[in-house]
Design an enzyme around this catalytic site. Structure first.
Site, mmCIF file in Angstrom:
data_model
loop_
_atom_site.group_PDB
_atom_site.id
_atom_site.type_symbol
_atom_site.label_atom_id
_atom_site.label_comp_id
_atom_site.label_asym_id
_atom_site.label_seq_id
_atom_site.Cartn_x
_atom_site.Cartn_y
_atom_site.Cartn_z
ATOM 1 N N SER A 109 0.820 -1.222 0.000
ATOM 2 C CA SER A 109 0.000 0.000 0.000
ATOM 3 C C SER A 109 0.847 1.263 0.000
ATOM 4 C CB SER A 109 -0.882 0.001 1.256
ATOM 5 O OG SER A 109 -1.510 1.256 1.427
ATOM 6 N N TYR A 146 -1.318 0.158 10.041
ATOM 7 C CA TYR A 146 -1.657 -0.587 8.827
ATOM 8 C C TYR A 146 -0.470 -0.539 7.851
ATOM 9 C CZ TYR A 146 -3.575 -0.908 4.068
ATOM 10 O OH TYR A 146 -3.779 -1.209 2.747
ATOM 11 N N LYS A 150 2.086 -3.490 6.150
ATOM 12 C CA LYS A 150 2.419 -3.670 4.733
ATOM 13 C C LYS A 150 3.934 -3.737 4.542
ATOM 14 C CE LYS A 150 -1.646 -4.112 3.195
ATOM 15 N NZ LYS A 150 -2.067 -5.392 2.610
HETATM 16 N N1 LIG Z 1 -8.504 -0.684 -2.368
HETATM 17 C C1 LIG Z 1 -7.377 0.037 -2.391
HETATM 18 O O1 LIG Z 1 -7.358 1.168 -2.941
HETATM 19 C C2 LIG Z 1 -6.123 -0.502 -1.768
HETATM 20 C C3 LIG Z 1 -6.027 -1.784 -1.281
HETATM 21 N N2 LIG Z 1 -4.835 -2.248 -0.773
HETATM 22 C C4 LIG Z 1 -4.695 -3.610 -0.283
HETATM 23 O O2 LIG Z 1 -5.300 -4.502 -1.207
HETATM 24 C C5 LIG Z 1 -5.874 -5.590 -0.513
HETATM 25 C C6 LIG Z 1 -7.343 -5.692 -0.889
HETATM 26 O O3 LIG Z 1 -7.973 -4.487 -0.500
HETATM 27 P P1 LIG Z 1 -9.507 -4.208 -0.814
HETATM 28 O O4 LIG Z 1 -9.973 -5.154 -1.853
HETATM 29 O O5 LIG Z 1 -9.655 -2.759 -1.011
HETATM 30 O O6 LIG Z 1 -10.134 -4.566 0.588
HETATM 31 P P2 LIG Z 1 -11.496 -5.347 0.883
HETATM 32 O O7 LIG Z 1 -11.771 -5.229 2.334
HETATM 33 O O8 LIG Z 1 -12.551 -4.919 -0.100
HETATM 34 O O9 LIG Z 1 -11.078 -6.833 0.548
HETATM 35 C C7 LIG Z 1 -10.251 -7.590 1.402
HETATM 36 C C8 LIG Z 1 -10.789 -8.996 1.413
HETATM 37 O O10 LIG Z 1 -9.921 -9.790 2.215
HETATM 38 C C9 LIG Z 1 -10.714 -10.633 3.013
HETATM 39 N N3 LIG Z 1 -9.955 -10.951 4.221
HETATM 40 C C10 LIG Z 1 -9.519 -10.075 5.159
HETATM 41 N N4 LIG Z 1 -8.868 -10.741 6.113
HETATM 42 C C11 LIG Z 1 -8.889 -12.049 5.767
HETATM 43 C C12 LIG Z 1 -8.387 -13.237 6.364
HETATM 44 N N5 LIG Z 1 -7.742 -13.207 7.537
HETATM 45 N N6 LIG Z 1 -8.594 -14.402 5.725
HETATM 46 C C13 LIG Z 1 -9.274 -14.460 4.550
HETATM 47 N N7 LIG Z 1 -9.793 -13.377 3.958
HETATM 48 C C14 LIG Z 1 -9.588 -12.181 4.558
HETATM 49 C C15 LIG Z 1 -11.988 -9.865 3.316
HETATM 50 O O11 LIG Z 1 -13.070 -10.746 3.608
HETATM 51 C C16 LIG Z 1 -12.192 -9.081 2.015
HETATM 52 O O12 LIG Z 1 -13.055 -9.764 1.115
HETATM 53 C C17 LIG Z 1 -5.669 -5.339 0.972
HETATM 54 O O13 LIG Z 1 -4.541 -6.074 1.402
HETATM 55 C C18 LIG Z 1 -5.389 -3.858 1.044
HETATM 56 O O14 LIG Z 1 -4.577 -3.545 2.133
HETATM 57 C C19 LIG Z 1 -3.724 -1.459 -0.739
HETATM 58 C C20 LIG Z 1 -3.784 -0.168 -1.168
HETATM 59 C C21 LIG Z 1 -4.967 0.422 -1.723
HETATM 60 O O1 LIG Z 2 -4.134 1.105 1.473
HETATM 61 C C1 LIG Z 2 -5.178 1.678 1.222
HETATM 62 O O2 LIG Z 2 -5.132 2.870 0.583
HETATM 63 C C2 LIG Z 2 -6.278 3.391 -0.084
HETATM 64 C C3 LIG Z 2 -6.025 4.870 -0.327
HETATM 65 O O3 LIG Z 2 -5.714 5.478 0.902
HETATM 66 P P1 LIG Z 2 -6.476 6.781 1.423
HETATM 67 O O4 LIG Z 2 -5.620 7.298 2.530
HETATM 68 O O5 LIG Z 2 -6.559 7.734 0.266
HETATM 69 O O6 LIG Z 2 -7.859 6.362 1.866
HETATM 70 C C4 LIG Z 2 -7.537 3.150 0.736
HETATM 71 O O7 LIG Z 2 -8.675 3.617 0.034
HETATM 72 C C5 LIG Z 2 -7.645 1.661 0.992
HETATM 73 O O8 LIG Z 2 -8.808 1.356 1.740
HETATM 74 C C6 LIG Z 2 -6.443 1.188 1.769
HETATM 75 O O9 LIG Z 2 -6.479 -0.222 1.876
#
Ligand SMILES: NC(=O)C1=CN([C@@H]2O[C@H](COP(=O)(O)OP(=O)(O)OC[C@H]3O[C@@H](n4cnc5c(N)ncnc54)[C@H](O)[C@@H]3O)[C@@H](O)[C@H]2O)C=CC1
Ligand SMILES: O=C1O[C@H](COP(=O)(O)O)[C@@H](O)[C@H](O)[C@H]1O
Length: 247
Positions: A109, A146, A150
């Site tokens: 992230s 968090y 990462k």
């Molecule tokens: N959406 C974004 O803009 C960003 C996301 N990320 C990273 O990308 C990854 C996915 O993020 P999103 O899809 O946005 O989040 P999200 O919350 O929509 O999806 C995460 C998924 O992981 C599952 N999960 C969480 N803990 C778990 C566990 N212990 N065992 C099995 N499943 C588990 C949840 O049920 C969920 O479906 C995360 O690691 C997040 O930190 C990083 C930077 C930005």
């Molecule tokens: O790592 C993540 O970053 C995005 C973007 O960060 P933000 O500070 O602009 O909210 C965030 O949307 C996401 O949930 C998180 O997992």
């Protein structure tokens, strides 16, 4: 060539973007602790990534792991990131190495480097006429616990690559939103990742040859303080979107 891919965190937003773009391109095994709410390709394993035996079984026959599962909240408390993001990621790497998986792409992230956004640099660094740029070679500087988790995930990847030779790419994802960049949020626009660029980037993580990489996962935004050069060079990433075209 289609690869056999394990996608953890498949029920989340990043998983949705990847599957929207790549459902027909690879053989999928999806894993999430939440069951699917929509149609999905391949098979779905409902499991927690801290369940070692189930994670080991899910690695069987897998070429590439896209490891997204974790607590994505920047306000996530330590006990949650320790369990889901650090312990869970170690379980995934250990099982991947033992199963002979070739590559792991880890969803890192922007928050791994959040404290580069100092009071002196912001908000100028979020703007197109500022030349401040992070390229992935800088030391981590997490902005919250968090982000610390990462950095720990990236470090686990470094260890498993150096010790066992597994290919690892850490994708420091910016801000993924569907359809258009975040509105009235300069920082989010500078680190926007569109759904189709997200799918393409993770496709390159599946197909490219690499050793150990840290890349930024953002679209080709005019405003950017993360370089996408390494993603282009190491992975062949060719983004098509730009937050400036949505003003
Ligand atoms: N959406 C974004 O803009 C960003 C996301 N990320 C990273 O990308 C990854 C996915 O993020 P999103 O899809 O946005 O989040 P999200 O919350 O929509 O999806 C995460 C998924 O992981 C599952 N999960 C969480 N803990 C778990 C566990 N212990 N065992 C099995 N499943 C588990 C949840 O049920 C969920 O479906 C995360 O690691 C997040 O930190 C990083 C930077 C930005
Ligand atoms: O790592 C993540 O970053 C995005 C973007 O960060 P933000 O500070 O602009 O909210 C965030 O949307 C996401 O949930 C998180 O997992």
């Amino acid at each position: 060539m289609a690869q056999s891919v394990l996608l953890t965190g498949a029920a989340g937003r990043v998983g949705e973007a990847i599957l929207e773009g790549l459902a027909d391109d690879h053989e999928w095994r999806l894993l999430d602790r939440d069951p699917p709410t929509e149609d999905y390709p391949g098979e779905f394993v409902v499991a927690d990534i801290t369940e070692e035996e189930t994670v080991r079984e899910a690695m069987d026959g897998i070429d590439v792991v896209l490891h997204l599962a974790g607590d994505p909240r920047k306000t996530a408390p330590w006990d949650s990131v320790l369990t889901n993001n650090i312990d869970g990621t170690q379980t995934v790497f250990e099982a991947a190495v033992d199963a002979g998986v070739e590559k792991v792409a880890f969803a890192s992230s922007n928050h791994a480097v959040g404290h580069y956004e100092t009071e002196e640099r912001t908000p100028d660094m979020y703007r197109a006429d500022d030349d401040y740029l992070l390229d992935g070679t800088e030391l981590p500087r997490p902005g919250n616990l968090y982000g610390v988790s990462k950095v720990a995930g990236e470090s686990l990847g470094r260890y498993y690559h150096d010790e066992y030779g597994i290919s690892v790419v850490n994708v420091r994802i910016g801000n993924l939103t569907r359809g258009h960049p975040p509105i009235d949020y300069e920082r989010g626009q500078a680190m926007w990742l569109s759904y189709r660029d997200c799918a393409h980037l993770f496709d390159r993580c599946i197909r490219a040859d690499y050793e150990y990489e840290i890349v930024y996962g953002i679209s080709d935004n005019d405003r950017k303080y993360y370089s996408i050069q390494r993603a282009k060079e190491a992975l062949g990433y060719e983004p098509r979107d730009n937050s400036a075209e949505h003003d």
